[in-house]
Design a protein around this motif. Structure first.
Motif, PDB file in Angstrom:
ATOM      1  N   LYS A 192      -9.902  -2.671  -3.574  1.00  0.00           N
ATOM      2  CA  LYS A 192      -9.898  -3.794  -3.044  1.00  0.00           C
ATOM      3  C   LYS A 192     -11.016  -5.005  -3.498  1.00  0.00           C
ATOM      4  O   LYS A 192     -12.076  -4.384  -3.952  1.00  0.00           O
ATOM      5  CB  LYS A 192      -9.879  -3.782  -1.610  1.00  0.00           C
ATOM      6  CG  LYS A 192      -8.465  -3.220  -1.129  1.00  0.00           C
ATOM      7  CD  LYS A 192      -8.636  -3.315   0.456  1.00  0.00           C
ATOM      8  CE  LYS A 192      -7.161  -2.755   1.082  1.00  0.00           C
ATOM      9  NZ  LYS A 192      -7.336  -2.752   2.477  1.00  0.00           N
ATOM     10  N   TYR A 248      -6.360   3.440 -11.016  1.00  0.00           N
ATOM     11  CA  TYR A 248      -7.338   2.278 -10.336  1.00  0.00           C
ATOM     12  C   TYR A 248      -7.991   1.757 -11.618  1.00  0.00           C
ATOM     13  O   TYR A 248      -9.314   2.158 -11.753  1.00  0.00           O
ATOM     14  CB  TYR A 248      -8.007   2.729  -9.162  1.00  0.00           C
ATOM     15  CG  TYR A 248      -7.130   2.788  -8.004  1.00  0.00           C
ATOM     16  CD1 TYR A 248      -6.698   1.887  -7.312  1.00  0.00           C
ATOM     17  CD2 TYR A 248      -6.783   4.199  -7.488  1.00  0.00           C
ATOM     18  CE1 TYR A 248      -5.657   1.883  -6.157  1.00  0.00           C
ATOM     19  CE2 TYR A 248      -6.186   4.646  -6.487  1.00  0.00           C
ATOM     20  CZ  TYR A 248      -5.351   3.342  -5.756  1.00  0.00           C
ATOM     21  OH  TYR A 248      -4.635   3.503  -4.869  1.00  0.00           O
ATOM     22  N   SER A 270      -5.660   4.991   3.823  1.00  0.00           N
ATOM     23  CA  SER A 270      -6.577   3.883   3.646  1.00  0.00           C
ATOM     24  C   SER A 270      -7.180   3.731   2.156  1.00  0.00           C
ATOM     25  O   SER A 270      -7.563   2.756   1.757  1.00  0.00           O
ATOM     26  CB  SER A 270      -7.674   4.019   4.541  1.00  0.00           C
ATOM     27  OG  SER A 270      -8.551   4.911   4.315  1.00  0.00           O
ATOM     28  N   LYS A 320      -3.723   7.603  -7.425  1.00  0.00           N
ATOM     29  CA  LYS A 320      -3.318   7.857  -6.432  1.00  0.00           C
ATOM     30  C   LYS A 320      -1.711   7.988  -6.464  1.00  0.00           C
ATOM     31  O   LYS A 320      -1.081   7.352  -7.266  1.00  0.00           O
ATOM     32  CB  LYS A 320      -3.552   6.764  -5.249  1.00  0.00           C
ATOM     33  CG  LYS A 320      -2.736   7.097  -3.813  1.00  0.00           C
ATOM     34  CD  LYS A 320      -3.174   5.894  -2.991  1.00  0.00           C
ATOM     35  CE  LYS A 320      -2.622   6.092  -1.462  1.00  0.00           C
ATOM     36  NZ  LYS A 320      -2.793   4.929  -0.336  1.00  0.00           N
ATOM     37  N   ARG A 337      -0.197   5.408  -9.392  1.00  0.00           N
ATOM     38  CA  ARG A 337      -1.117   4.238  -9.827  1.00  0.00           C
ATOM     39  C   ARG A 337      -2.574   4.781  -9.907  1.00  0.00           C
ATOM     40  O   ARG A 337      -3.308   5.537  -9.540  1.00  0.00           O
ATOM     41  CB  ARG A 337      -1.227   3.178  -8.972  1.00  0.00           C
ATOM     42  CG  ARG A 337      -1.909   3.429  -7.517  1.00  0.00           C
ATOM     43  CD  ARG A 337      -1.637   2.443  -6.621  1.00  0.00           C
ATOM     44  NE  ARG A 337      -0.542   2.027  -6.108  1.00  0.00           N
ATOM     45  CZ  ARG A 337      -0.113   1.377  -5.280  1.00  0.00           C
ATOM     46  NH1 ARG A 337      -0.868   0.535  -4.427  1.00  0.00           N
ATOM     47  NH2 ARG A 337       1.191   1.025  -4.936  1.00  0.00           N
ATOM     48  N   ASP A 346       2.338   4.764   0.977  1.00  0.00           N
ATOM     49  CA  ASP A 346       2.097   5.389   2.212  1.00  0.00           C
ATOM     50  C   ASP A 346       3.288   6.556   2.305  1.00  0.00           C
ATOM     51  O   ASP A 346       4.438   6.280   2.873  1.00  0.00           O
ATOM     52  CB  ASP A 346       2.312   4.630   3.244  1.00  0.00           C
ATOM     53  CG  ASP A 346       2.224   5.187   4.541  1.00  0.00           C
ATOM     54  OD1 ASP A 346       1.499   6.313   4.782  1.00  0.00           O
ATOM     55  OD2 ASP A 346       2.734   4.731   5.613  1.00  0.00           O
ATOM     56  N   ASP A 366     -12.079   4.266   1.014  1.00  0.00           N
ATOM     57  CA  ASP A 366     -11.056   4.510   1.931  1.00  0.00           C
ATOM     58  C   ASP A 366     -11.821   3.998   3.309  1.00  0.00           C
ATOM     59  O   ASP A 366     -12.896   3.417   3.218  1.00  0.00           O
ATOM     60  CB  ASP A 366     -10.717   5.834   2.014  1.00  0.00           C
ATOM     61  CG  ASP A 366     -11.807   6.996   2.165  1.00  0.00           C
ATOM     62  OD1 ASP A 366     -13.030   6.478   2.758  1.00  0.00           O
ATOM     63  OD2 ASP A 366     -11.588   7.944   1.940  1.00  0.00           O
ATOM     64  N   ASP A 383       6.418   2.477   0.269  1.00  0.00           N
ATOM     65  CA  ASP A 383       5.226   1.440   0.242  1.00  0.00           C
ATOM     66  C   ASP A 383       5.367   0.670   1.628  1.00  0.00           C
ATOM     67  O   ASP A 383       6.403   0.342   2.070  1.00  0.00           O
ATOM     68  CB  ASP A 383       5.466   0.640  -0.969  1.00  0.00           C
ATOM     69  CG  ASP A 383       5.229   1.131  -2.367  1.00  0.00           C
ATOM     70  OD1 ASP A 383       4.304   2.013  -2.185  1.00  0.00           O
ATOM     71  OD2 ASP A 383       5.561   0.449  -3.261  1.00  0.00           O
ATOM     72  N   SER A 428       0.977  -1.304  -0.082  1.00  0.00           N
ATOM     73  CA  SER A 428      -0.087   0.042  -0.180  1.00  0.00           C
ATOM     74  C   SER A 428       0.829   1.224   0.011  1.00  0.00           C
ATOM     75  O   SER A 428       1.893   1.385   0.804  1.00  0.00           O
ATOM     76  CB  SER A 428      -0.753   0.037   1.135  1.00  0.00           C
ATOM     77  OG  SER A 428      -1.662   1.120   1.281  1.00  0.00           O
ATOM     78  N   ASP A 484      -7.711   2.936  -1.635  1.00  0.00           N
ATOM     79  CA  ASP A 484      -7.296   1.668  -2.429  1.00  0.00           C
ATOM     80  C   ASP A 484      -8.416   1.014  -3.248  1.00  0.00           C
ATOM     81  O   ASP A 484      -9.458   1.440  -2.847  1.00  0.00           O
ATOM     82  CB  ASP A 484      -6.428   0.823  -1.340  1.00  0.00           C
ATOM     83  CG  ASP A 484      -5.427  -0.060  -2.140  1.00  0.00           C
ATOM     84  OD1 ASP A 484      -5.352   0.002  -3.391  1.00  0.00           O
ATOM     85  OD2 ASP A 484      -4.387  -0.712  -1.527  1.00  0.00           O
TER      86      ASP A 484
END
Length: 402
Positions: A379, A349, A375, A356, A347, A92, A391, A96, A90, A377
């Motif tokens: 998924k 999505y 948070s 992001k 990246r 951050d 998030d 990462d 992830s 992402d």
């Protein structure tokens, strides 16, 4: 000699990792145990190597911890008495971080069958996704991506609706047929005439298996191409592209949904027209870049010159040119630079407008106000069988799984 060098390298790696363990004051030195080059444990927990330092994976039980390796695959799972887990990366800030994700499998009965299939007491899984509707007691794994149970036939882990189980046979994957219909993977090709159906090939291309035809229509995957003349249809030869076709009336770009966009040969250099990446809505010739909007090819204003060595795509909306990230504003027909985006860690999505970077979350090329960066992402929701862009506070978009 090679074996000796390899042994020395392994010893050096293990020695280095042990030294990192000693430098971590939170690790119990007396019970520290190296499992492999990536994982270790002590009496208090399980650790993964991150940036050359052992990081504790919170919540894992060191007594029952084990690694599940999948033969022939780089994928690995972690297991303890409480669950099955995977490690994901992830973004951050400046680095990462490794995040432990608990998977919805029963840890007591979970087992790997092969590279693609696994199961527990409740379900069968294909590439980690639950096969919806599968009958566990009668499920059988076939070859070439097929499987079946007492009720259904599956391809790629997805049920083929309406297929006749007794007459199904492979034409050439992913095309199959039964006594009544033709299918592309698990999707029926609506209206296809089975008696005259045939595949089309471009032997100069590495991208085949997308086009077919019968006496009435031309098809892209499982979609009918409206208005294309069957008798004069052909795919324009490209090494890796599959988007360009022609018939007696002209040239066309085939869109993802099976729509076609005619091309004006006076405005576009068709001979040099190509996609920036397979199955993206971004195209270029020698001098210009284009995208399709409302089934028309639109020239992008002031687009950066295409350089195959210094231009790459994240998706249809975001590109990278000389380490600068751009967003395609389809309303204005122009690329806009993302001033705050850092391209080396950026990246997008899926095919969505969300992205992001190192500092911000973006939507339609602008910083998404209110999004929780840490948070945020995309998924996979195992219960719903969809991807969620989310998030900790909300779900922003649901993306259908392929």
């Amino acid at each position: 000699m090679k074996n000796k060098i390899l042994k020395i390298f392994v010893i050096m790696t293990l020695a280095a990792n042990v030294s990192y363990a000693k430098s971590n004051t939170k690790i119990d030195k007396a019970t520290f145990q190296e499992i492999d080059a990536s994982y270790s444990k002590d009496k208090n927990g399980v650790y993964v190597i991150e940036n050359r330092i052992w990081k504790k994976l919170e919540g894992l039980d060191p007594v029952t911890f084990e690694i599940i390796n999948i033969s022939g695959s780089a994928r690995r799972y972690l297991k303890d008495k409480n669950g099955i887990y995977s490690i994901i990366y992830s973004m951050d800030g400046d680095s990462d971080k490794l995040v432990l994700e608990k998977l919805p499998y029963d840890p007591q009965t979970y087992e790997v069958i092969n590279q693609l299939y696994s199961k527990d007491k409740n379900n069968i899984y294909y590439s980690d996704r639950k096969i919806i509707g599968a009958d566990l007691s009668t499920f059988q794994i076939g070859s070439d991506g097929f499987s079946k149970d007492k009720n259904n036939i599956y391809f790629g882990g997805k049920r083929i609706l309406g297929i006749d189980k007794d007459t199904v046979k492979i034409i050439e994957l992913p095309y199959i047929e039964d006594k009544n219909n033709v299918y592309y993977g698990n999707k029926k090709i609506e209206g296809a005439d089975k008696n005259t159906f045939e595949l089309t090939y471009d032997f100069k291309s590495v991208v085949n298996g997308y086009y077919s035809k019968d006496k009435n229509n031309v098809y892209y995957e499982n979609k009918k191409l409206k208005g294309i003349d069957v008798k004069t249809f052909k795919k324009v030869s490209r090494l890796v592209d599959n988007f360009l076709i022609e018939d007696k009336n002209g040239f066309y770009i085939v869109e993802k949904d099976g729509s076609v966009a005619p091309i004006d040969g006076k405005e576009v250099d068709i001979e040099n027209l190509s996609q920036l990446a397979i199955k993206t809505n971004l195209y270029h010739d020698k001098d210009s870049m284009y995208f399709v909007k409302n089934h028309k090819l639109v020239k992008i204003k002031d687009a950066p010159k295409v350089d195959p060595y210094n231009l790459s795509t994240y998706n249809d909306k975001y590109i990278n040119k000389y380490d600068v990230v751009y967003y395609l504003d389809t309303d204005e027909g122009a690329f806009k630079k993302l001033e705050k985006a850092e391209s080396h860690e950026f990246r997008a999505y899926g095919d969505t407008e969300y992205a992001k970077g190192r500092r911000n979350v973006y939507f339609k090329g602008k910083v998404l106000t209110g999004a929780d960066y840490a948070s945020f992402d995309m998924k996979y929701n195992h219960k719903k069988g969809v991807y969620e862009i989310k998030d900790k506070n909300k779900v922003y978009e649901i993306v259908k799984a392929d």
